[in-house]
Design a protein around this motif. Structure first.
Motif, mmCIF file in Angstrom:
data_model
loop_
_atom_site.group_PDB
_atom_site.id
_atom_site.type_symbol
_atom_site.label_atom_id
_atom_site.label_comp_id
_atom_site.label_asym_id
_atom_site.label_seq_id
_atom_site.Cartn_x
_atom_site.Cartn_y
_atom_site.Cartn_z
ATOM 1 N N VAL A 176 -11.513 0.416 -0.217
ATOM 2 C CA VAL A 176 -11.032 0.950 0.790
ATOM 3 C C VAL A 176 -9.387 0.774 0.486
ATOM 4 O O VAL A 176 -8.458 1.928 0.574
ATOM 5 C CB VAL A 176 -10.986 0.504 2.466
ATOM 6 N N GLN A 177 -9.122 0.400 0.132
ATOM 7 C CA GLN A 177 -7.828 -0.991 -0.310
ATOM 8 C C GLN A 177 -7.652 0.037 -1.895
ATOM 9 O O GLN A 177 -6.480 0.322 -2.138
ATOM 10 C CB GLN A 177 -7.842 -2.235 -0.303
ATOM 11 N N TRP A 178 -8.689 0.006 -2.924
ATOM 12 C CA TRP A 178 -8.149 1.002 -3.674
ATOM 13 C C TRP A 178 -8.116 2.583 -3.838
ATOM 14 O O TRP A 178 -7.615 2.787 -4.299
ATOM 15 C CB TRP A 178 -9.588 0.845 -4.845
ATOM 16 N N MET A 179 -8.471 3.213 -2.684
ATOM 17 C CA MET A 179 -8.363 4.117 -2.489
ATOM 18 C C MET A 179 -6.504 4.415 -1.650
ATOM 19 O O MET A 179 -6.015 5.363 -1.887
ATOM 20 C CB MET A 179 -9.497 4.743 -1.355
ATOM 21 N N TRP A 180 -6.123 3.653 -1.338
ATOM 22 C CA TRP A 180 -5.286 3.442 0.193
ATOM 23 C C TRP A 180 -4.052 3.037 -1.136
ATOM 24 O O TRP A 180 -3.121 4.123 -1.220
ATOM 25 C CB TRP A 180 -5.287 2.389 0.917
ATOM 26 N N LYS A 181 -4.204 2.986 -2.367
ATOM 27 C CA LYS A 181 -3.093 2.465 -3.217
ATOM 28 C C LYS A 181 -3.034 3.473 -3.767
ATOM 29 O O LYS A 181 -2.168 4.186 -4.512
ATOM 30 C CB LYS A 181 -4.144 0.880 -4.486
ATOM 31 N N ARG A 182 -4.235 4.575 -4.249
ATOM 32 C CA ARG A 182 -3.964 5.753 -5.158
ATOM 33 C C ARG A 182 -3.978 6.713 -3.958
ATOM 34 O O ARG A 182 -4.487 8.530 -4.303
ATOM 35 C CB ARG A 182 -5.665 6.188 -5.182
ATOM 36 N N GLY A 183 -3.372 6.568 -2.860
ATOM 37 C CA GLY A 183 -3.130 7.790 -1.868
ATOM 38 C C GLY A 183 -3.537 9.029 -1.343
ATOM 39 O O GLY A 183 -4.033 9.673 -1.055
ATOM 40 N N MET A 184 -5.462 7.951 -1.381
ATOM 41 C CA MET A 184 -6.232 8.678 -0.420
ATOM 42 C C MET A 184 -6.256 8.228 0.378
ATOM 43 O O MET A 184 -6.733 6.737 0.478
ATOM 44 C CB MET A 184 -7.477 8.795 -1.350
ATOM 45 N N ASP A 240 -14.154 -3.690 1.728
ATOM 46 C CA ASP A 240 -12.905 -4.524 1.203
ATOM 47 C C ASP A 240 -12.613 -3.857 -0.161
ATOM 48 O O ASP A 240 -11.160 -3.724 -0.210
ATOM 49 C CB ASP A 240 -13.398 -6.136 0.938
ATOM 50 N N TRP A 241 -13.555 -3.873 -1.154
ATOM 51 C CA TRP A 241 -12.388 -3.545 -2.721
ATOM 52 C C TRP A 241 -12.391 -1.478 -2.366
ATOM 53 O O TRP A 241 -11.102 -0.837 -3.046
ATOM 54 C CB TRP A 241 -13.571 -3.351 -4.054
#
Length: 544
Positions: A495-503, A492-493
């Motif tokens: 996937v969303q962390w990567m999405w916000k940083r362009g990965m 949960d943490w």
């Protein structure tokens, strides 16, 4: 479709899933747009007759810069058309029909404003998620049980007893299903859900490019895994044997290459078939990848390493030739993967998670090697693929679902200044009202019943070297539940962390999560066996 004009500053919805954004002439264009859209600048002429020559058909004129205009063109309004991808082909066709109708009526009334309609989210109940996941989950679990039975048998083979470093290769090579096959399944599932595999041409491009990509990754990861096994085996003992090192390299590269090719073909068939019968590939593709991944990989590793070990006494060139052959094929796969845009990016930027995940799994392999080498803990071998495989299957499903949810809802993959948000709490991960929390609850509730079924199967087949006492089952289930709880929260943490940083999470999240699952599962299981030994549960003769 999003329309931007310099003439006015209005927001209106022209059709389902579309927006119309109009800005004043002096206002600047947006600094960024959604990453999954394509931008087409369009010139609208002032003359109404020029605007609508043929029943709503407009001429698209490319504009390279809004500032480079002649004086005569500066009075004309400009429109930027952003086509956003949607979930299904039928939805896009409906949007196109509604768009044509709205364009034909635009010249009559351009002042009508409508509120934007957000994309339609995934509509799945807990029962639907559980029904689609449970059968692939059980199939994957029985695959890991079969892999555990194989490992329980082959641990006594000569190559495993003489070359202990082969045990270090086991989690690293079994982890390839998470590093490569599950990532492939997640990537293709997302592409299928957002409509990138609707036509035969697009589908074959995705298939060929992704198969070539995983062959490159499998060869490189297999080679690096053998180096890690040699280093981890050499440091504690202080002895280096060149013959054993070449044997590990040849066995690892050949196993990784052949297993990835077979599993990649199976994954493609599962995803294409799932779309044809109306099943969400995210729910079934990754568990099926795991169901056969462990068994195929472990059987190949045992067979290939045994055959190459026998050649050490008769042929000094067999092992080096195997290494050279598979490594020499790598440039061919690189050339094929570079031709496809969707795999070219992963070919250049997708190595970090795969290599780091391999290193993490190798640490788990070192724990397995040191534990199984002790005759008192020989019973751990049959349970290691099961506890690691079940956790990897469940967290891969969750990560794939969250990634698809982010793609389908049209959120930008990265913003210039993403807002600072708090990390999700375990309560929000498991007890929230959203779709992702619902699926996390369903997946977590499958852990205990699934493991009980798998433990009963192992016991019925007289596998392993451990009697299934109540205290053993209690410790085992506690370790499995804690392992999956940690992994679902991290998914949960992460996937969303990567999405916000362009990965793209499809390419980055699953390797990390499955490798952490291998490390946590092997570590917790080894701890359980040590505790059971200390408290007197020392039955180690079942499999004998």
């Amino acid at each position: 479709m999003v329309l931007w004009s310099k003439e006015q500053d209005k927001l209106s919805d022209m059709s389902t899933g579309t927006e119309r954004i109009e800005m004043k002439k002096d206002s600047a264009p947006p600094a960024y747009h959604q990453s999954n859209g394509s931008v087409h600048p369009v010139i609208l002429h002032n003359d109404p007759e020029e605007r609508q020559p043929n029943a709503g058909e407009y001429e698209l004129t490319e504009v390279t810069s809004f500032s480079d205009r002649t004086d005569q063109e500066s009075d004309r309004s400009e429109m930027v058309v952003i086509d956003c991808r949607v979930n299904a082909k039928g939805q896009r066709e409906e949007d196109a029909l509604l768009e044509n109708a709205s364009q034909s009526n635009e010249s009559d009334d351009t002042s009508t404003d409508q509120s934007p309609v957000p994309p339609v989210p995934l509509k799945e109940t807990s029962f639907t998620i559980g029904l689609q996941v449970v059968f692939p989950f059980l199939l994957a679990g029985f695959g890991t049980v079969a892999a555990g039975m194989v490992l329980d048998i082959v641990q006594h083979w000569k190559v495993f007893s003489e070359v202990n470093e082969v045990f270090i290769l086991v989690p690293a090579l079994l982890g390839l299903k998470g590093n490569l096959e599950m990532t492939l399944a997640s990537r293709l599932s997302t592409a299928a859900n957002i409509g990138q595999m609707d036509t035969a041409k697009e589908m074959w491009k995705m298939i060929v490019g992704n198969l070539a990509l995983i062959q490159v990754q499998a060869t490189v990861v297999g080679f690096l895994a053998s180096i890690a096994a040699v280093i981890f085996g050499w440091i504690p003992e202080g002895q280096f044997r060149m013959g054993h090192a070449v044997l590990l390299c040849a066995s690892s590269v050949a196993t990784a290459f052949i297993a990835s090719l077979l599993l990649g073909l199976i994954m493609i068939g599962v995803i294409v078939g799932s779309r044809k019968v109306g099943i969400n590939p995210d729910n079934v593709a990754t568990p099926i990848a795991a169901s056969l991944g462990d068994l195929i990989t472990l059987a190949l590793l045992a067979g290939i390493s045994t055959g190459l070990y026998q050649e050490l006494d008769y042929n000094d060139y067999a092992n080096p030739l195997v290494c050279v052959f598979f490594v020499a094929l790598t440039p061919i796969w690189i050339l094929i993967a570079r031709r496809i845009p969707s795999t070219r990016e992963v070919l250049y930027s997708g190595w970090e998670p795969v290599i780091i995940a391999m290193a993490i799994s190798s640490v788990g392999g070192l724990i397995l090697d040191k534990t199984v080498s002790n005759p008192n803990f020989a019973g751990m071998a049959v349970f290691t693929p099961v506890i690691n495989g079940v956790a990897g299957n469940l967290v891969a499903v969750q990560a794939s679902r969250i990634s698809t949810y982010l793609h389908m809802n049209g959120l930008p993959i990265a913003e210039p200044s993403p807002p600072q948000q708090k990390c999700p709490t375990p309560c929000s991960t498991f007890f929230g009202s959203g779709m992702n929390s619902r699926s996390a609850r369903v997946l977590f509730l499958l852990v205990a019943p699934g493991h009980l079924v798998f433990l009963y199967t192992i016991n019925s087949m007289r596998g392993g070297h451990t009697t299934l006492t109540y205290i053993f089952i209690a410790f085992y289930l506690a370790a499995a539940l804690l392992q999956v709880m940690i992994l679902l929260y991290l998914a949960d943490w992460m996937v969303q962390w990567m999405w916000k940083r362009g990965m793209d999470p499809d390419n980055f999240s699953i390797p990390y999560l499955t490798a952490l699952g291998d490390l946590l599962g092997t570590g917790f299981l080894a701890l359980c066996f040590h505790i059971l030994w200390l408290i007197g549960d020392r039955d180690a003769d079942v499999g004998d």
